[in-house]
Design an enzyme around this catalytic site. Sequence first.
Site, PDB file in Angstrom:
ATOM      1  CD  GLU A 171      13.814  16.135  15.337  1.00  0.00           C
ATOM      2  OE1 GLU A 171      14.583  17.117  15.300  1.00  0.00           O
ATOM      3  OE2 GLU A 171      13.890  15.235  16.192  1.00  0.00           O
ATOM      4  CG  ASP A 172      15.016  16.044  10.895  1.00  0.00           C
ATOM      5  OD1 ASP A 172      14.324  16.998  11.288  1.00  0.00           O
ATOM      6  OD2 ASP A 172      16.083  15.717  11.428  1.00  0.00           O
TER       7      ASP A 172
END
Length: 202
Positions: free
Chosen positions: A74-75
């Site tokens: 996600e990051d």
Amino acid sequence: MSLLSNPSTLSQLLETAHFAALAHGQQRRKSPSQPAYIQHPLHVASLLAAPESSLHPHPPVEILQAAILHDTVEDTDVTEEDLRRVFGPVVTRIVLECSDDKALSKEARKQAQIDSAPHKSDEAKHVKLADKLSNLRDLMSSEGRPSGWSVKRIQEYFVWSKRVTDSCIHVNPGIGAQLDEIYRQGTFEVEGKTYKCHPDYQ
């Protein structure tokens, strides 16, 4: 058998922590002291292995690995293919279940977490519960919460988190009890005034 008494499992966890530390290497948390981001996924894994967790004393290594890696897709620049190559299909599946779709708006992502929580695997629910517990504990502390958050925004996060975790707590009653105590009795301070974490939950 404890994790420490199994050299293979210990090696897996250390390799996972090293991988995640490299992936999150330049990222910082948004609290005033801006600690290294890696402290959060490591804390999530430690909560799942702790005596208060219903996974204790034999937390599955794949769940701990997924906890350490839960924000990588996600990051960071880590891809699904990277995880699958290094950690295999089980860990990758759990991480993907815990990853928001960044193509959605912030509000849509928050609603998606509520909607999808009941349908996640038990492994992903464990990670989700510990992730929320870690974040909520940070929010209760002026040193841990993001700088500039208003009382309203903090309380909205607690209310939203309860909506996400309500459908997961049955898989880990130990962490569920810790969350329920926060929702019922937790408080935080802003500018010398004390507020309930969840303003409406009794």
